[in-house]
Design a protein around this motif. Structure first.
Motif, PDB file in Angstrom:
ATOM      1  N   LEU A 171       0.714  -1.260  -0.034  1.00  0.00           N
ATOM      2  CA  LEU A 171       0.084  -0.065   0.153  1.00  0.00           C
ATOM      3  C   LEU A 171       0.763   1.359   0.003  1.00  0.00           C
ATOM      4  O   LEU A 171       0.813   2.007  -0.747  1.00  0.00           O
ATOM      5  CB  LEU A 171      -1.077  -0.037   1.183  1.00  0.00           C
ATOM      6  CG  LEU A 171      -2.128   1.067   0.953  1.00  0.00           C
ATOM      7  CD1 LEU A 171      -3.135   0.817   0.027  1.00  0.00           C
ATOM      8  CD2 LEU A 171      -2.917   1.141   2.316  1.00  0.00           C
ATOM      9  N   PRO A 172       1.931   1.539   0.720  1.00  0.00           N
ATOM     10  CA  PRO A 172       2.706   2.586   0.926  1.00  0.00           C
ATOM     11  C   PRO A 172       3.602   2.751  -0.473  1.00  0.00           C
ATOM     12  O   PRO A 172       3.421   3.874  -1.010  1.00  0.00           O
ATOM     13  CB  PRO A 172       3.862   2.535   2.052  1.00  0.00           C
ATOM     14  CG  PRO A 172       2.999   1.765   3.100  1.00  0.00           C
ATOM     15  CD  PRO A 172       2.255   0.443   1.958  1.00  0.00           C
ATOM     16  N   ALA A 173       3.871   1.709  -0.912  1.00  0.00           N
ATOM     17  CA  ALA A 173       4.543   1.862  -2.469  1.00  0.00           C
ATOM     18  C   ALA A 173       3.829   2.355  -3.485  1.00  0.00           C
ATOM     19  O   ALA A 173       4.365   2.585  -4.599  1.00  0.00           O
ATOM     20  CB  ALA A 173       5.227   0.513  -2.642  1.00  0.00           C
ATOM     21  N   LEU A 174       2.491   1.715  -3.419  1.00  0.00           N
ATOM     22  CA  LEU A 174       1.472   2.189  -4.431  1.00  0.00           C
ATOM     23  C   LEU A 174       0.387   3.274  -4.041  1.00  0.00           C
ATOM     24  O   LEU A 174      -0.760   2.843  -4.228  1.00  0.00           O
ATOM     25  CB  LEU A 174       0.761   0.882  -5.017  1.00  0.00           C
ATOM     26  CG  LEU A 174       1.713  -0.267  -5.501  1.00  0.00           C
ATOM     27  CD1 LEU A 174       1.147  -1.593  -5.998  1.00  0.00           C
ATOM     28  CD2 LEU A 174       2.543   0.446  -6.885  1.00  0.00           C
ATOM     29  N   TYR A 175       0.758   3.931  -2.988  1.00  0.00           N
ATOM     30  CA  TYR A 175      -0.169   4.929  -2.458  1.00  0.00           C
ATOM     31  C   TYR A 175      -1.073   5.709  -3.566  1.00  0.00           C
ATOM     32  O   TYR A 175      -2.289   5.867  -3.565  1.00  0.00           O
ATOM     33  CB  TYR A 175       0.413   5.803  -1.562  1.00  0.00           C
ATOM     34  CG  TYR A 175      -0.644   6.773  -0.571  1.00  0.00           C
ATOM     35  CD1 TYR A 175      -1.054   5.938   0.542  1.00  0.00           C
ATOM     36  CD2 TYR A 175      -0.697   7.911  -0.657  1.00  0.00           C
ATOM     37  CE1 TYR A 175      -1.999   6.647   1.313  1.00  0.00           C
ATOM     38  CE2 TYR A 175      -1.640   8.609   0.061  1.00  0.00           C
ATOM     39  CZ  TYR A 175      -2.005   8.038   0.993  1.00  0.00           C
ATOM     40  OH  TYR A 175      -2.981   8.604   2.005  1.00  0.00           O
ATOM     41  N   LEU A 176      -0.273   6.258  -4.600  1.00  0.00           N
ATOM     42  CA  LEU A 176      -0.741   6.948  -5.571  1.00  0.00           C
ATOM     43  C   LEU A 176      -1.806   6.407  -6.438  1.00  0.00           C
ATOM     44  O   LEU A 176      -3.037   6.939  -6.647  1.00  0.00           O
ATOM     45  CB  LEU A 176       0.070   7.894  -6.565  1.00  0.00           C
ATOM     46  CG  LEU A 176      -0.252   8.635  -7.538  1.00  0.00           C
ATOM     47  CD1 LEU A 176      -0.780  10.119  -6.763  1.00  0.00           C
ATOM     48  CD2 LEU A 176       0.968   9.030  -8.476  1.00  0.00           C
ATOM     49  N   PRO A 177      -1.768   5.298  -7.076  1.00  0.00           N
ATOM     50  CA  PRO A 177      -2.563   4.397  -7.718  1.00  0.00           C
ATOM     51  C   PRO A 177      -4.169   4.209  -6.667  1.00  0.00           C
ATOM     52  O   PRO A 177      -5.069   4.209  -7.415  1.00  0.00           O
ATOM     53  CB  PRO A 177      -1.993   3.141  -8.268  1.00  0.00           C
ATOM     54  CG  PRO A 177      -0.668   3.257  -8.127  1.00  0.00           C
ATOM     55  CD  PRO A 177      -0.349   4.686  -6.790  1.00  0.00           C
ATOM     56  N   PHE A 178      -3.782   3.900  -5.572  1.00  0.00           N
ATOM     57  CA  PHE A 178      -4.982   3.649  -4.870  1.00  0.00           C
ATOM     58  C   PHE A 178      -5.622   4.847  -4.474  1.00  0.00           C
ATOM     59  O   PHE A 178      -6.942   4.771  -4.458  1.00  0.00           O
ATOM     60  CB  PHE A 178      -4.636   2.671  -3.374  1.00  0.00           C
ATOM     61  CG  PHE A 178      -4.342   1.308  -3.523  1.00  0.00           C
ATOM     62  CD1 PHE A 178      -5.304   0.672  -4.044  1.00  0.00           C
ATOM     63  CD2 PHE A 178      -2.813   0.891  -3.484  1.00  0.00           C
ATOM     64  CE1 PHE A 178      -5.005  -0.856  -4.268  1.00  0.00           C
ATOM     65  CE2 PHE A 178      -2.529  -0.490  -3.632  1.00  0.00           C
ATOM     66  CZ  PHE A 178      -3.632  -1.336  -3.935  1.00  0.00           C
ATOM     67  N   ILE A 220      10.685  -1.232   1.794  1.00  0.00           N
ATOM     68  CA  ILE A 220      10.499   0.057   1.664  1.00  0.00           C
ATOM     69  C   ILE A 220      10.646   0.834   0.214  1.00  0.00           C
ATOM     70  O   ILE A 220      11.920   0.062  -0.303  1.00  0.00           O
ATOM     71  CB  ILE A 220      11.177   1.139   2.500  1.00  0.00           C
ATOM     72  CG1 ILE A 220      10.778   0.750   4.107  1.00  0.00           C
ATOM     73  CG2 ILE A 220      10.879   2.464   2.504  1.00  0.00           C
ATOM     74  CD1 ILE A 220      11.763   1.350   5.033  1.00  0.00           C
ATOM     75  N   ARG A 221       9.895   1.499  -0.497  1.00  0.00           N
ATOM     76  CA  ARG A 221       9.965   1.529  -1.880  1.00  0.00           C
ATOM     77  C   ARG A 221      11.318   2.649  -1.971  1.00  0.00           C
ATOM     78  O   ARG A 221      11.377   3.596  -1.108  1.00  0.00           O
ATOM     79  CB  ARG A 221       8.678   2.480  -2.342  1.00  0.00           C
ATOM     80  CG  ARG A 221       8.871   2.732  -3.978  1.00  0.00           C
ATOM     81  CD  ARG A 221       7.811   3.669  -4.266  1.00  0.00           C
ATOM     82  NE  ARG A 221       7.782   4.934  -3.711  1.00  0.00           N
ATOM     83  CZ  ARG A 221       6.658   5.795  -2.926  1.00  0.00           C
ATOM     84  NH1 ARG A 221       5.426   5.298  -3.347  1.00  0.00           N
ATOM     85  NH2 ARG A 221       7.041   6.950  -2.336  1.00  0.00           N
ATOM     86  N   VAL A 222      11.941   2.513  -2.911  1.00  0.00           N
ATOM     87  CA  VAL A 222      13.245   3.161  -3.195  1.00  0.00           C
ATOM     88  C   VAL A 222      12.883   4.399  -4.409  1.00  0.00           C
ATOM     89  O   VAL A 222      12.514   3.770  -5.375  1.00  0.00           O
ATOM     90  CB  VAL A 222      14.360   2.402  -3.494  1.00  0.00           C
ATOM     91  CG1 VAL A 222      15.507   3.292  -3.809  1.00  0.00           C
ATOM     92  CG2 VAL A 222      14.751   1.715  -2.436  1.00  0.00           C
TER      93      VAL A 222
END
Length: 347
Positions: free
Chosen positions: A79-86, A148-150
């Motif tokens: 979810l944090p790595a794909l926060y924008l699409p969600f 964690i997303r880089v």
């Protein structure tokens, strides 16, 4: 089968169910400007999904909830790595839900037309967002050893996201057209069938490419067979549309999705979030899951609650099973003494 594998399969089934059911109402809404040439036709398209769309969205909540409950490590990475699409998905779902309710509040054609367009836009945004999120989840995210997303906000949005977004939208468009061919009668049925006949071979390519990509990376002979079944289902769908067998074509198109989803999840197992930085950073079900005790409690709860939910939704589809026309008759012939069937009522 251990409980971790069981719940991984359950999550795969829930996401597949969401795409299968919500896919056709995304498609119907997206096709409003294409197949809804008259106001009566647009109303017919919306009536076909009116009793179903909100129940279909429950599958999204259940799928995301299952990931959160069974695999919190997956959820915390994903979810944090794909926060924008969600965020876009939620925005699209919210505005389409508001539009479905508000378009009935006035008989002004401009009011109705505006909210009908909002339904289309919201459905397009939601379908593209879900596809982008699932595409990057199964094809890889730039995550480090801590999950964690880089990179910045758009670090996870690349070719994988584009492929997933196009695959879900293309599938949904033909799925919606086939649903309309099965659910409606008259000119809309003919136009929907023609649309599905023309575009089904092309619309299947992104989904098959997505499934094939995952299979080539980490697949097995079983996933190869599943992919071949999906490809064959496209041919069956196209052949059945040509001879006006809408029900069989709709079933064939559903097999394409089920086979492709099984290929994707089957080839990815046991990895739930692959890392594009280093395979050593992949998140697996063993690392992401809760304890066996928690999974046991969840399994018993699902065994009790799931049949009730499935039974209720099956009953809804049964009640609203009849074909609709652009000029519905709300009263039977004089003297019949019969009320209109529930499936003939406006959404």
């Amino acid at each position: 089968m251990d409980l971790q594998t069981l719940w991984f399969a359950a999550v795969a089934v829930l996401w597949t169910g969401f795409l299968l059911l919500e896919g056709f109402d995304f498609g119907v809404a997206a096709l409003l400007p294409v197949l809804g040439r008259r106001t009566a036709d647009r109303h017919l398209l919306l009536r076909s999904i009116g009793p179903l769309w909100d129940g279909n969205e429950v599958w999204l909540i259940t799928a995301a909830g299952a990931v959160f409950a069974a695999f919190p490590g997956w959820y915390a990475t994903w979810l944090p790595a794909l926060y924008l699409p969600f965020v876009f998905v939620l925005f699209g779902l919210i505005i389409r839900a508001v539009a479905f309710e508000w378009r009935h509040q006035s008989h002004d054609p401009r009011w109705d037309g505006t909210w009908t367009h909002v339904i289309t836009v919201g459905s397009l945004i939601a379908a593209l967002g879900v596809g982008a999120a699932l595409g990057t989840t199964t094809l890889g995210l730039p995550i480090d050893g801590d999950g964690i997303r880089v990179g910045g906000s758009f670090a996870g949005v690349g070719w994988a996201a584009l492929l997933g977004a196009v695959a879900v939208l293309a599938f949904s468009l033909v799925h919606g057209a086939l649903f309309l061919a099965l659910k409606t009668d008259g000119d809309v049925r003919l136009r929907a069938r023609a649309f599905a006949l023309r575009w089904s071979p092309v619309a299947a390519l992104p989904l098959l490419a997505w499934a094939g990509w995952v299979h080539l990376r980490s697949g097995t002979p079983v996933t190869a067979v599943l992919w071949a079944v999906g490809a064959l289902a496209v041919l069956v769908t196209w052949a059945r549309i040509r001879v006006d067998r809408e029900g069989q074509a709709f079933a064939g198109w559903a097999v394409l999705l089920v086979s492709s989803a099984a290929t994707i999840f089957g080839a990815a197992y046991p990895v739930v979030v692959p890392s594009t930085i280093d395979p050593a950073f992949d998140v697996t079900i063993a690392e992401a899951s809760v304890s066996d005790y928690t999974l046991t409690v969840m399994t018993w709860a699902a065994a009790v609650g799931l049949p009730v939910v499935l039974g209720y939704q099956a009953w809804t589809y049964w009640v609203f099973r009849k074909r609709l026309t652009a000029e519905p008759q709300h009263e039977d012939a004089p003297g019949s003494g019969q009320a209109p069937a529930p499936s003939e009522l406006p959404a």
